[in-house]
Design an enzyme around this catalytic site. Sequence first.
Site, PDB file in Angstrom:
ATOM      1  N   GLN A  18       0.800  -1.217   0.000  1.00  0.00           N
ATOM      2  CA  GLN A  18       0.000   0.000   0.000  1.00  0.00           C
ATOM      3  C   GLN A  18       0.838   1.274   0.000  1.00  0.00           C
ATOM      4  OE1 GLN A  18      -2.611  -1.850   3.255  1.00  0.00           O
ATOM      5  NE2 GLN A  18      -3.997  -0.446   2.250  1.00  0.00           N
ATOM      6  N   HIS A 109       0.649  -9.496   4.491  1.00  0.00           N
ATOM      7  CA  HIS A 109      -0.442  -8.518   4.520  1.00  0.00           C
ATOM      8  C   HIS A 109      -1.145  -8.548   3.161  1.00  0.00           C
ATOM      9  CE1 HIS A 109      -2.059  -4.663   6.481  1.00  0.00           C
ATOM     10  NE2 HIS A 109      -2.693  -4.748   5.301  1.00  0.00           N
ATOM     11  N   ASN A 153      -1.945 -10.753   8.421  1.00  0.00           N
ATOM     12  CA  ASN A 153      -2.900  -9.669   8.610  1.00  0.00           C
ATOM     13  C   ASN A 153      -4.297 -10.079   8.164  1.00  0.00           C
ATOM     14  OD1 ASN A 153      -3.560  -6.696   9.016  1.00  0.00           O
ATOM     15  ND2 ASN A 153      -4.281  -7.055   6.933  1.00  0.00           N
ATOM     16  N   GLU A 154      -5.272  -9.889   9.015  1.00  0.00           N
ATOM     17  CA  GLU A 154      -6.696 -10.058   8.696  1.00  0.00           C
ATOM     18  C   GLU A 154      -6.989 -11.287   7.851  1.00  0.00           C
ATOM     19  OE1 GLU A 154      -8.049  -6.355   7.015  1.00  0.00           O
ATOM     20  OE2 GLU A 154      -7.755  -5.266   8.886  1.00  0.00           O
TER      21      GLU A 154
HETATM   22  O1  IFM Z   1      -6.081  -0.590   4.189  1.00  0.00           O
HETATM   23  C1  IFM Z   1      -6.602  -1.636   4.937  1.00  0.00           C
HETATM   24  C2  IFM Z   1      -5.489  -2.508   5.472  1.00  0.00           C
HETATM   25  O2  IFM Z   1      -4.722  -3.055   4.446  1.00  0.00           O
HETATM   26  C3  IFM Z   1      -6.045  -3.651   6.282  1.00  0.00           C
HETATM   27  N1  IFM Z   1      -6.998  -3.182   7.261  1.00  0.00           N
HETATM   28  C4  IFM Z   1      -8.024  -2.277   6.840  1.00  0.00           C
HETATM   29  C5  IFM Z   1      -7.398  -1.104   6.114  1.00  0.00           C
HETATM   30  C6  IFM Z   1      -8.490  -0.114   5.690  1.00  0.00           C
HETATM   31  O3  IFM Z   1      -9.402  -0.736   4.847  1.00  0.00           O
END
Ligand code: IFM
Length: 410
Positions: A18, A109, A153-154
Amino acid sequence: MFKFPKDFLWGAATSSYQVEGNNKNCDWWQWEKKAGKTISGDACRHYGLYEHDFDIAKSLNHNAHRFSIEWSRIEPYEGKFSHKELQHYLDVILALKKRNIEPVVTLHHFTNPIWFTKRGGWENQHSVERYLRYCNFVVRALAKHVRYWITINEPTIFISHAYILGVWPPQKKSLLKAAYVEEHLALAHIKAYHLIHNIYKGLHLNKPKVSIAHNVMAFVPCKHSLRNRLAAYLRAKVYNIGFLERISMGNFLKRMPLDFIGINYYSRQVVAIKQLGAGNMAMDTCEKKHHRISKNSLGWDIYPKGLYDVLLELKKYNLPIMITENGICTYDDGQRWKYIHDHLKYIHRAMRKGVKVIGYLYWSLMDNFEWDKGFAPRFGIVGINYKTYKRTIRKSAKKFAEVCKNGILK
Ligand code: IFM
């Protein structure tokens, strides 16, 4: 006035794809072109500008920073590891440490190397050993300088977006595939947890702190009908607790392979069941506009109390909790500060109820590439001009910096 502990971690988070720019060996790089999405391109040019960005974080009194290592840089071709890129991330970590900023390092991520995706990505049963090979290479080299690791991540967002909704690469819509991916991600975390601990043990280093960054939400029933309440209750169990329980299955005495719980909290879902049915119970939300609540620029409800509710829900695990992400995309920076302020108030309230929160990392240090939504959502406490790459410190960043300075929220 709200006082936080002296050793509290204060800072912000980013992820490689990102902000770095030009991650050309990554599946997203191919996909955004194929799917006709916004091209991430140079992103924020953070790959070259990280020293400058960390100077900004330092000037804002941050004492912690979360970032991710890009697997596709480290292992651009299967089994071929790049020492040059490893050195880059070592430099990144040392640059943080030089500024007395604690690195919180994420190993995965959302993005995968192209070769990994071509071999079936996380659907493939060998995905776990491939991921572990990468972790082994990275963690061994960086262990001496890192205390906090986030393995994945997530995971639930990755599964839902890539394998259920089909809006992220590899754009599949299959519950069966989603189940395989969940199985592999859970195993990957469990094994990486033990691998990281063993590496530290072998190197005679102090024990590391390893977790995932788990996306959590508040689920609120629209009109307090029995079925809305029941569905909200069940969704909270499945969504907020399900993956945590999944990774603790099969572990001795259900000891969780987590040294703390990392949570990413943004918003709530208002549950309104249209008719009885498993799919409706799992998915129906209220589409009427009768809830007066402010929203971020992507239309997500802003609901700080939900973070308090989730923190109390997680208290039973008796583990420290780190807010690994919390943030708002908005064009109104006053709204951003209110968002941060209100969430911090609720975190403090949860801490007074005995929840051990050890840190708060705002998402994000800077505006960034918001996946399939492109560059329009502005999450940063630092603004990015995508023509000049000039950084502008927003007022919210300065207000947050006051809190980071002495741990006092007014
Ligand atoms: O930008 C994302 C991130 O990559 C993961 N968590 C949520 C953020 C906002 O949507």
